[in-house]
Design a protein around this motif. Structure first.
Motif, PDB file in Angstrom:
ATOM      1  N   ASP A  37     -90.564 -19.144 -71.672  1.00 16.04           N
ATOM      2  CA  ASP A  37     -89.627 -18.185 -72.267  1.00 16.04           C
ATOM      3  C   ASP A  37     -89.839 -16.777 -71.702  1.00 16.04           C
ATOM      4  N   GLU A  38     -91.093 -16.400 -71.504  1.00 21.43           N
ATOM      5  CA  GLU A  38     -91.383 -15.079 -70.943  1.00 21.43           C
ATOM      6  C   GLU A  38     -90.795 -14.939 -69.537  1.00 21.43           C
ATOM      7  N   ILE A  39     -90.919 -15.988 -68.746  1.00 15.99           N
ATOM      8  CA  ILE A  39     -90.333 -15.981 -67.398  1.00 15.99           C
ATOM      9  C   ILE A  39     -88.817 -15.810 -67.485  1.00 15.99           C
ATOM     10  N   ILE A  40     -88.189 -16.565 -68.360  1.00 17.04           N
ATOM     11  CA  ILE A  40     -86.724 -16.494 -68.499  1.00 17.04           C
ATOM     12  C   ILE A  40     -86.305 -15.103 -68.963  1.00 17.04           C
ATOM     13  N   ARG A  41     -87.021 -14.543 -69.936  1.00 18.94           N
ATOM     14  CA  ARG A  41     -86.687 -13.193 -70.417  1.00 18.94           C
ATOM     15  C   ARG A  41     -86.878 -12.154 -69.308  1.00 18.94           C
ATOM     16  N   TRP A  42     -87.957 -12.276 -68.543  1.00 19.21           N
ATOM     17  CA  TRP A  42     -88.225 -11.347 -67.431  1.00 19.21           C
ATOM     18  C   TRP A  42     -87.096 -11.410 -66.405  1.00 19.21           C
ATOM     19  N   LEU A  43     -86.676 -12.625 -66.070  1.00 21.34           N
ATOM     20  CA  LEU A  43     -85.660 -12.810 -65.041  1.00 21.34           C
ATOM     21  C   LEU A  43     -84.291 -12.312 -65.479  1.00 21.34           C
ATOM     22  N   THR A  44     -83.922 -12.562 -66.731  1.00 25.72           N
ATOM     23  CA  THR A  44     -82.539 -12.344 -67.180  1.00 25.72           C
ATOM     24  C   THR A  44     -82.308 -11.129 -68.066  1.00 25.72           C
ATOM     25  N   GLY A  45     -83.357 -10.670 -68.736  1.00 26.14           N
ATOM     26  CA  GLY A  45     -83.182  -9.572 -69.688  1.00 26.14           C
ATOM     27  C   GLY A  45     -82.768 -10.026 -71.076  1.00 26.14           C
ATOM     28  N   GLU A  50     -81.722 -13.984 -78.317  1.00 28.19           N
ATOM     29  CA  GLU A  50     -80.551 -14.306 -77.490  1.00 28.19           C
ATOM     30  C   GLU A  50     -80.766 -15.626 -76.746  1.00 28.19           C
ATOM     31  N   LEU A  51     -81.965 -15.816 -76.224  1.00 29.50           N
ATOM     32  CA  LEU A  51     -82.285 -17.058 -75.509  1.00 29.50           C
ATOM     33  C   LEU A  51     -82.123 -18.257 -76.440  1.00 29.50           C
ATOM     34  N   GLU A  52     -82.650 -18.157 -77.641  1.00 34.51           N
ATOM     35  CA  GLU A  52     -82.545 -19.256 -78.599  1.00 34.51           C
ATOM     36  C   GLU A  52     -81.092 -19.546 -78.968  1.00 34.51           C
ATOM     37  N   THR A  53     -80.284 -18.501 -79.095  1.00 35.57           N
ATOM     38  CA  THR A  53     -78.857 -18.678 -79.397  1.00 35.57           C
ATOM     39  C   THR A  53     -78.144 -19.380 -78.244  1.00 35.57           C
ATOM     40  N   LEU A  54     -78.442 -18.967 -77.019  1.00 36.98           N
ATOM     41  CA  LEU A  54     -77.826 -19.611 -75.850  1.00 36.98           C
ATOM     42  C   LEU A  54     -78.189 -21.092 -75.777  1.00 36.98           C
ATOM     43  N   LEU A  55     -79.434 -21.407 -76.116  1.00 35.88           N
ATOM     44  CA  LEU A  55     -79.858 -22.806 -76.128  1.00 35.88           C
ATOM     45  C   LEU A  55     -79.112 -23.585 -77.216  1.00 35.88           C
ATOM     46  N   GLU A  66     -74.267 -15.336 -65.488  1.00 37.79           N
ATOM     47  CA  GLU A  66     -73.225 -14.295 -65.402  1.00 37.79           C
ATOM     48  C   GLU A  66     -73.339 -13.287 -66.532  1.00 37.79           C
ATOM     49  N   GLU A  67     -73.734 -13.742 -67.720  1.00 38.76           N
ATOM     50  CA  GLU A  67     -73.778 -12.864 -68.890  1.00 38.76           C
ATOM     51  C   GLU A  67     -75.173 -12.310 -69.172  1.00 38.76           C
ATOM     52  N   ALA A  68     -76.113 -12.576 -68.288  1.00 42.94           N
ATOM     53  CA  ALA A  68     -77.478 -12.062 -68.487  1.00 42.94           C
ATOM     54  C   ALA A  68     -77.435 -10.541 -68.606  1.00 42.94           C
ATOM     55  N   PRO A  69     -78.119  -9.993 -69.620  1.00 43.94           N
ATOM     56  CA  PRO A  69     -78.052  -8.543 -69.879  1.00 43.94           C
ATOM     57  C   PRO A  69     -78.559  -7.688 -68.716  1.00 43.94           C
ATOM     58  N   LYS A  70     -79.640  -8.135 -68.061  1.00 43.83           N
ATOM     59  CA  LYS A  70     -80.206  -7.306 -66.993  1.00 43.83           C
ATOM     60  C   LYS A  70     -81.064  -8.178 -66.091  1.00 43.83           C
ATOM     61  N   MET A  71     -80.449  -8.650 -65.015  1.00 44.85           N
ATOM     62  CA  MET A  71     -81.226  -9.443 -64.059  1.00 44.85           C
ATOM     63  C   MET A  71     -82.291  -8.527 -63.461  1.00 44.85           C
ATOM     64  N   ASN A  72     -83.519  -9.009 -63.430  1.00 47.37           N
ATOM     65  CA  ASN A  72     -84.636  -8.186 -62.988  1.00 47.37           C
ATOM     66  C   ASN A  72     -84.528  -7.884 -61.489  1.00 47.37           C
ATOM     67  N   PRO A  93     -74.650 -16.607 -55.077  1.00 53.87           N
ATOM     68  CA  PRO A  93     -75.443 -15.860 -56.067  1.00 53.87           C
ATOM     69  C   PRO A  93     -75.935 -16.674 -57.266  1.00 53.87           C
ATOM     70  N   THR A  94     -75.078 -17.488 -57.873  1.00 55.51           N
ATOM     71  CA  THR A  94     -75.510 -18.238 -59.056  1.00 55.51           C
ATOM     72  C   THR A  94     -76.568 -19.267 -58.688  1.00 55.51           C
ATOM     73  N   MET A  95     -76.372 -19.950 -57.571  1.00 55.68           N
ATOM     74  CA  MET A  95     -77.367 -20.943 -57.145  1.00 55.68           C
ATOM     75  C   MET A  95     -78.696 -20.258 -56.826  1.00 55.68           C
ATOM     76  N   ARG A  96     -78.632 -19.079 -56.238  1.00 56.94           N
ATOM     77  CA  ARG A  96     -79.864 -18.344 -55.936  1.00 56.94           C
ATOM     78  C   ARG A  96     -80.612 -18.005 -57.227  1.00 56.94           C
ATOM     79  N   GLU A  97     -79.883 -17.570 -58.266  1.00 52.02           N
ATOM     80  CA  GLU A  97     -80.520 -17.252 -59.555  1.00 52.02           C
ATOM     81  C   GLU A  97     -81.171 -18.498 -60.156  1.00 52.02           C
ATOM     82  N   ILE A  98     -80.476 -19.623 -60.091  1.00 47.26           N
ATOM     83  CA  ILE A  98     -81.029 -20.879 -60.619  1.00 47.26           C
ATOM     84  C   ILE A  98     -82.309 -21.232 -59.867  1.00 47.26           C
ATOM     85  N   ARG A  99     -82.285 -21.081 -58.564  1.00 47.25           N
ATOM     86  CA  ARG A  99     -83.459 -21.431 -57.749  1.00 47.25           C
ATOM     87  C   ARG A  99     -84.601 -20.437 -57.943  1.00 47.25           C
ATOM     88  N   TYR A 100     -84.281 -19.169 -58.203  1.00 42.98           N
ATOM     89  CA  TYR A 100     -85.348 -18.211 -58.551  1.00 42.98           C
ATOM     90  C   TYR A 100     -86.094 -18.717 -59.781  1.00 42.98           C
TER      91      TYR A 100
END
Length: 120
Positions: A37-45, A50-55, A66-72, A93-100
Motif C-alpha cells: 500500500d505504501e508503494i501504491i500511495r507513493w506512486l499515485t498520491g 482513497e485506495l481502499e475505495t478504489l479497490l 488517469e485519476e491518480a491525484p499526484k503521480m510521483n 503512458p498507462t502501460m508504463r505506469e502499470i509496469r512501474y
C-alpha cells in the motif's frame, strides 16, 4: 503500439482483481500488505482511504492511473526489466505506469529496502 480500439486488456481489468496478487507476492517473501500500500500511495498520491475505495469500487487500471491525484515525479528513476521489457522504454503512458508499479512490487519481493524502492 496499441490504438484506442485495441487497448491492452489490463486497462479494463479492475485494479482490485490484481491487487491481491501484489500482496501475495510480497507476503510470500515476508513483506507486508502495508508495504504494498505504501508503494501504491507513493506512486499515485492516493491516500489509504482513497485506495481502499478504489479497490471496493473495482476501478479499472486505466481509470486508476488517469485519476491518480499526484503521480510521483521520482517514478522516472524506476529502471529495469518487467515481463521482458525495459520499463524506461515503454512509450504508452498507462502501460508504463502499470509496469512501474510491477517493478516496485518485484523489488519489494526481492528484499530491497523501502527507502531504495521509494527512490526519494
Amino acid at each position: 503500439m496499441n490504438s484506442e480500439k485495441t487497448k491492452h486488456r489490463i486497462y479494463t481489468m479492475s485494479f482490485a482483481s490484481v491487487y491481491p496478487h501484489y500482496v501475495a507476492k510480497a507476503e510470500k517473501k515476508d513483506r507486508t500488505k502495508e508495504e504494498v500500500d505504501e508503494i501504491i500511495r507513493w506512486l499515485t498520491g492516493y491516500s489509504q482511504k482513497e485506495l481502499e475505495t478504489l479497490l471496493e469500487n473495482q476501478t479499472d487500471f486505466e481509470t486508476f492511473f488517469e485519476e491518480a491525484p499526484k503521480m510521483n515525479p521520482s517514478r522516472s528513476l524506476i529502471k529495469g526489466v518487467v515481463c521482458g521489457v525495459r520499463v524506461e522504454d515503454i512509450k504508452e503512458p498507462t502501460m508504463r505506469e502499470i509496469r512501474y508499479l510491477d517493478k516496485m512490487i518485484d523489488e519489494l519481493a526481492r528484499g530491497k529496502t523501502m527507502d531504495k524502492i521509494l527512490r526519494d
